[in-house]
Write a protein that holds these residues in place. Structure first.
Motif, PDB file in Angstrom:
ATOM      1  N   PRO A 376       2.657 -10.257  -9.122  1.00 33.38           N
ATOM      2  CA  PRO A 376       3.354  -8.984  -8.843  1.00 33.38           C
ATOM      3  C   PRO A 376       3.915  -8.395 -10.130  1.00 33.38           C
ATOM      4  O   PRO A 376       4.400  -9.121 -11.010  1.00 33.38           O
ATOM      5  N   GLN A 381       7.227  -2.214  -7.255  1.00 33.38           N
ATOM      6  CA  GLN A 381       7.519  -1.901  -5.859  1.00 33.38           C
ATOM      7  C   GLN A 381       8.819  -1.118  -5.737  1.00 33.38           C
ATOM      8  O   GLN A 381       8.925  -0.170  -4.942  1.00 33.38           O
ATOM      9  N   CYS A 434       1.266  -1.052  -3.570  1.00 36.18           N
ATOM     10  CA  CYS A 434       2.704  -0.920  -3.309  1.00 36.18           C
ATOM     11  C   CYS A 434       2.993   0.273  -2.405  1.00 36.18           C
ATOM     12  O   CYS A 434       3.882   0.226  -1.545  1.00 36.18           O
ATOM     13  N   ASP A 437       2.204  -0.741   1.092  1.00 37.77           N
ATOM     14  CA  ASP A 437       3.256  -1.609   1.612  1.00 37.77           C
ATOM     15  C   ASP A 437       4.460  -0.782   2.080  1.00 37.77           C
ATOM     16  O   ASP A 437       5.066  -1.063   3.120  1.00 37.77           O
TER      17      ASP A 437
END
Length: 926
Positions: A376, A381, A434, A437
């Motif tokens: 990540p 994010q 991201c 998500d």
């Protein structure tokens, strides 16, 4: 009362005619057409019509009768006598019916419930030795499932076969053996944002001692049932491969040996999952599968094929030891509670399998490869959430159609990439991930906090439904079903047995009377693309809709037509397969198919705040999901059925599992949505049409003695082809038990064809052809020497059918004036072992001749042959002990024909004949 000669003649002729009509109804209008209750009504109507017509005609000729006596009293007397005769016949038929029903009830009472033999308790063990090639280590996992009725353990072996694959397993159950491998490319693929997993499964014909019927005798592209197995393997495994895995990964499995006892599908899932678990592919948890049946109100684990014939449930469950990942199956209108209990029962077996496979992975010792998974990106994010949360929430609050929301979503995707790429260079895929998500989390949060969804509906609300039935004038049955922006045109086509779909499988040739074909063109989502053979998704969706409708269809005895339903998806924004179920049910009713109950389907979704975990009490269940909710949610749960129970279901998830509590909640919400859809459907069609469309072929079914089948078929099918051509039939199907089904558009030609066949088997040679007129010439007979009984002969194959093979064993005249001597080698006499598929078996031998033993000629003049006995005499196959044959080769059913000749009736005067002919006018043409 004393009757005159003409009156007696009329009475006898009438009773004879009605008796003949009863025989005709029994022979030509069996329960295959209408069901027993309607059949009895038909008979009574025929009796009453005959009685009324005859009495009416007698009244018209009462003046002729009065010439020899009291006309009125004779008419009344004859009427009473006829009525007594009819009542006696009806009483006799009713008595027969009552006796048959009583016998059926007794048989049902004494029928034993399925008895499941005891088995060892659930357990597993692992052994290792150096029995592999060059002394390599072989690891063997043996699992006892502990389920009554499943005595065979599952034996997993690795290290002996397929050592160059990333993982390979040989799985054995009884005499069934599967081989599965997992392989992956060395380097990950760049610039893709999905897991490149592919699955292939093949049921090799050699596993049952057969060869493919293809021209090159090689197993070819996967059949539909193999494609469905591939989907069963893919669906539970794909969600558990670590996020970010981009290596091309391939799962292959083969059925190498098959004992014919149980389905191989759960074995294929478990073997593929085991091979993936012992490889270095980062599968998060071991996965296994089981099949569940429901027989005599008890669950049966991995039931036999014979047991499945009486099972009201066919469920395949896959999962980890913690939760369920996939369910797939069909049921006979079972309630939701039974379904939940079945899933729980199957999951108990999955737990022990997963524990054993997990330990096998520990013993084999391959380390999972997490090194190529992208880590990540720190802070990415958070930046996406900060930049896009308000914009995403505003998009979800939009009111509009699919096109407007999709355009807005795409525009935001481009915006976030363009905005953040300077800050995170060459990370476009990560930025998009991201952003996706965030879309998932905000959709869940909106539904959880406000109780509304991205299109403004409540969580349990179904979109608007519009229905139109009978929109296509020349189609047997049609319906247009629209639910929101999902739309399907469904059509139903009826035909004879020649329209059955034939599938060549290792279990034998299967002829499906009902099948549903689903088409999803790219235009239904506003795109362009490949159009041609159906893809795997289309095969899977069509099969789900087919299984949903199958339990509601009448039996073939009640409704002898073959049925094809087609579903053309014209718009798609959520669950087109369930639209196919609703449209297909309406199309069947529009075609006049007497279905038991209307069936509807609905797709349920689940939204989670954390897609990486198992469903919990915070999961949000939504009804009638949109395409957007399917893509961003974590569950697609399709359920079909009627008001009382379920007929089919399919579960796919994208998280690590679904708890049974969440599944129960989804099933109850699905039931409520299904009832709403059924209400809307019944506003348009609440019952099937009372009559079949005029474009449906007419059909007649009758029976001949099974010993006369060869005479109807003729050498190489010559006779049956001639009947089809002469009487303009669309098809003529002759079954092994002597049942003949003929179909065509002309009732008169069907009747003439039936009379011709009956005359043919009776030895009369038949009358004229349907369209050609004239009488057929007597067929020439074989006049050469007869072989000795018991002689071994080489016969030339002249015809192959499911019930046996026709062989020419002695030649005819060289000038063709007389035919050769032909005989039938019944399928039970083809081999020492039982032959499941006669056509496939003989085709796999790749020969034009067979060695057979001449058994003689039976009472009907038919030549009987046996390849089995010829093999036994030569010592081939080691005798009969190894086979499981049903019945004997020379045994024939008693034809029940009487050798007594009918007495010649006394001749009557012409005036009496004229009176009789006039009296029965209007009755003869039935």
């Amino acid at each position: 009362m004393k009757f005159s000669t003409p009156a007696i003649a009329i009475y006898l002729a009438t009773v004879t005619l009605i008796s003949s009509n009863v025989h005709s109804v029994n022979a030509f209008t069996p329960t295959a057409f209408t069901g027993r209750s309607v059949w009895r009504t038909q008979q009574k109507q025929l009796y009453q019509r005959d009685y009324n017509n005859v009495v009416s005609n007698i009244g018209r000729y009462s003046s002729l009768l009065a010439a020899e006596g009291d006309g009125d009293s004779e008419v009344n007397g004859i009427s009473e006598a006829i009525e007594e005769a009819v009542a006696e016949m009806e009483s006799s038929e009713e008595e027969k019916k009552e006796v048959a029903e009583e016998e059926a009830e007794v048989a049902e009472e004494v029928k034993e419930k399925v008895v499941l033999e005891p088995v060892p308790p659930a357990s597993f063990s692992i052994e290792s030795d150096n029995s592999g090639p060059s002394g390599s280590t072989v690891h063997t996992l043996t699992v006892n499932l502990g389920a009554p009725g499943h005595p065979e353990p599952l034996v997993f072996e690795t290290g002996k076969i397929g050592r160059q694959a990333a993982g390979s397993v040989r799985l054995t159950r009884g005499d069934t053996v599967l081989y599965a491998t997992a392989a992956r490319d060395k380097d990950p693929k760049e610039h893709i944002d999905f897991c490149p997993l592919s699955v292939e499964h093949q049921e090799r014909f050699s596993s049952v001692g057969l060869t493919s019927g293809a021209f090159n005798k090689r197993d070819g592209r996967p059949a539909e049932h193999e494609i469905l197995t591939c989907r069963l393997i893919d669906r539970p495994l794909r969600p558990l491969i670590a996020d970010g895995w981009r290596h091309e990964t391939q799962l292959l499995s083969w059925v190498l040996s098959y004992d014919g006892l149980r389905s191989c599908d759960p074995l294929a899932i478990t073997a593929s999952a085991a091979s993936l678990w012992i490889s270095d592919v980062p599968l998060l948890k071991p996965v296994a599968a089981a099949q569940v049946g429901y027989i005599d109100e008890q669950f049966v684990l991995n039931p036999t094929i014979e047991q499945m014939e009486s099972s009201s449930l066919n469920l395949v469950v896959a999962g980890t030891k913690d939760a369920v990942l996939m369910i797939e199956g069909a049921a006979d209108f079972l309630p939701e509670k039974v379904m939940m209990d079945a899933v729980t029962f199957g999951h108990e077996a999955i737990k022990i399998l997963c524990e054993g496979i997990e330990e096998l992975g520990n013993v084999v010792g391959k380390v999972k490869n997490y090194s190529t998974l992208p880590p990540p990106i720190e802070g990415l994010q958070e930046r996406v959430d900060e930049l896009m949360t308000e914009k995403v929430d505003a998009m979800y609050r939009m009111t509009g159609d699919k096109a407007a929301q999709s355009a807005e979503m795409s525009m935001l995707s481009k915006y976030v990439v363009e905005t953040l790429e300077p800050e995170f260079p060459e990370k476009a895929l990560a930025i998009k991930s991201c952003y996706k998500d965030l879309l998932c989390r905000r959709m869940f949060e909106m539904a959880k906090t406000t109780g509304t969804r991205c299109d403004g509906r409540a969580l349990n609300e179904v979109r608007r439904i519009d229905i139109e039935a009978g929109l296509l004038p020349r189609v047997h049955g049609s319906a247009l079903f629209t639910r929101g922006e999902t739309q399907a045109i469904a059509t139903a086509t009826l035909g004879d047995s020649g329209m059955k779909q034939k599938l060549d499988k290792i279990t034998g040739m299967e002829a499906k009377r009902f099948y549903l074909q689903y088409t999803f063109p790219p235009s239904c989502v506003g795109e362009t693309g490949r159009v041609g053979a159906p893809g795997r998704r289309e095969v899977g969706h069509g099969n789900l809709a087919e299984r949903s409708l199958l339990p509601t269809l009448p039996s073939e005895e009640e409704f002898p037509y073959s049925i094809r339903v087609e579903s053309l998806i014209t718009e798609s924004h959520g669950s087109s397969s369930m639209a196919s179920v609703c449209g297909g049910s309406l199309a069947l009713m529009d075609a006049g198919v007497p279905i038991k109950k209307p069936v509807a389907g609905i797709a349920m979704g689940m939204l989670l705040g954390d897609k990486g975990g198992v469903s919990d009490e915070n999961a949000v269940i939504v009804s009638d999901i949109l395409g957007t909710e399917d893509a961003l949610g974590t569950m697609d749960f399709k359920v079909a059925g009627d008001r009382d129970g379920i007929t089919a279901f399919q579960l796919d998830i994208k998280c690590e599992g679904l708890t049974l509590e969440t599944m129960a909640k989804a099933l109850e919400q699905a039931r409520q949505g299904r009832l709403h859809i059924l209400d809307e459907m019944e506003k348009v069609l609440d019952n099937p049409r009372s009559d079949l469309p005029p474009t449906v072929p007419k059909m007649r079914i009758f029976s001949i003695n099974e010993d006369s089948i060869g005479k109807v078929i003729g050498p190489g099918g010559k006779q049956i082809r001639a009947v089809i051509e002469d009487f303009e039939l669309t098809n003529m199907d002759v079954q092994e038990d002597g049942t003949i089904q003929i179909s065509g558009m002309s009732s008169e030609k069907l009747k003439a064809a039936e009379e011709f066949v009956n005359n043919l088997v009776a030895g009369g040679g038949g009358g004229g052809g349907g369209g050609r007129g004239g009488k057929r010439e007597p067929r020439p007979k074989y006049v050469g020497p007869m072989p000795e009984e018991g002689a071994i002969l080489t016969g030339k194959i002249t015809g192959i059918h499911q019930f046996g093979v026709f062989l020419e064993i002695m030649p005819g005249a060289e000038d063709g004036s007389t035919p050769a001597l032909e005989g039938l080698c019944h399928v039970s006499e083809l081999h020492i072992e039982r032959v499941r598929n006669c056509e496939g078996f003989v085709g796999s031998m790749n020969t034009e001749t067979l060695e057979v033993k001449f058994l003689g000629i039976n009472a009907k003049g038919q030549v009987q042959l046996s390849r089995r006995q010829a093999m036994e005499e030569k010592g081939i196959g080691g005798g009969r002990g190894g086979g499981q044959r049903r019945g004997g080769g020379n045994q024939r059913r008693n034809s029940g024909e009487s050798n007594q000749s009918e007495a010649k009736p006394a001749e009557m005067a012409q005036d009496e004949v004229d009176i009789i002919a006039a009296a029965i006018e209007g009755v003869a043409d039935l």
